[in-house]
Design a protein around this motif. Structure first.
Motif: not given
Length: 170
Positions: A3-19
């Motif tokens: 139902r929801r993505m864990p905050w730490w996984l969202a943070g890692i995915l967002m960092a990869l997107l920015v990179l």
């Protein structure tokens, strides 16, 4: 079912997107979204870049951000339909109905007004929340940190004023 993505996984995915957006394999530019609005307005109203020089500045960035926004819309739709199975089309969010009223007209008018101020503010600040928060903070830009502070302060003040009628019920 997720139902929801864990905050730490969202943070890692967002960092990869920015990179990825900064890399030469990606867009080779900062992540952002609001530049697409003047770019799209130029296309929509057939504005000449010769008469409106700002359109020359946003030509490359706006085109890229349009593709990125279309990808975000598609990704969000596919995720809500196939992964979280939470997709629903709604003009009236439950939070609006709970804290404000059940008028669709009121919701649409306030959405337009707030969106107008949001995009004017983003253009005046030289970027939107995604540009300043994601790209600017990743680069430790002082201007983005100031922008972030002002946005958070504005969020608190606006929330207190806008939702004050229900503050005692929460």
């Amino acid at each position: 079912m997720i139902r929801r993505m864990p905050w730490w996984l969202a943070g890692i995915l967002m960092a990869l997107l920015v990179l990825f957006t900064f890399s030469v394999f990606g867009a080779n530019r900062p992540f952002g979204a609001s530049t697409y609005v003047p770019y799209f307005a130029g296309i929509l109203f057939d504005l000449s870049p010769e008469k409106y020089p700002y359109l020359k500045e946003v030509h490359f960035a706006g085109a890229w951000e349009g593709v990125m926004l279309l990808g975000a819309l598609t990704g969000g739709f596919l995720t809500s339909v196939f992964v979280t199975k939470t997709f629903r089309l709604s003009i009236m969010p439950t939070g609006w109905k709970k804290y404000k009223n059940s008028s669709v007209i009121s919701r649409l008018v306030w959405s337009f007004i707030s969106g107008f101020f949001l995009i004017i503010g983003a253009r005046l600040a030289g970027g939107c929340t995604s540009g300043h928060f994601l790209s600017g903070m990743a680069q430790t830009a002082i201007s983005s940190m100031i922008f972030g502070g002002v946005v958070l302060l504005s969020l608190i003040i606006t929330g207190k004023v806008f939702y004050k009628s229900e503050a005692n019920d929460v």
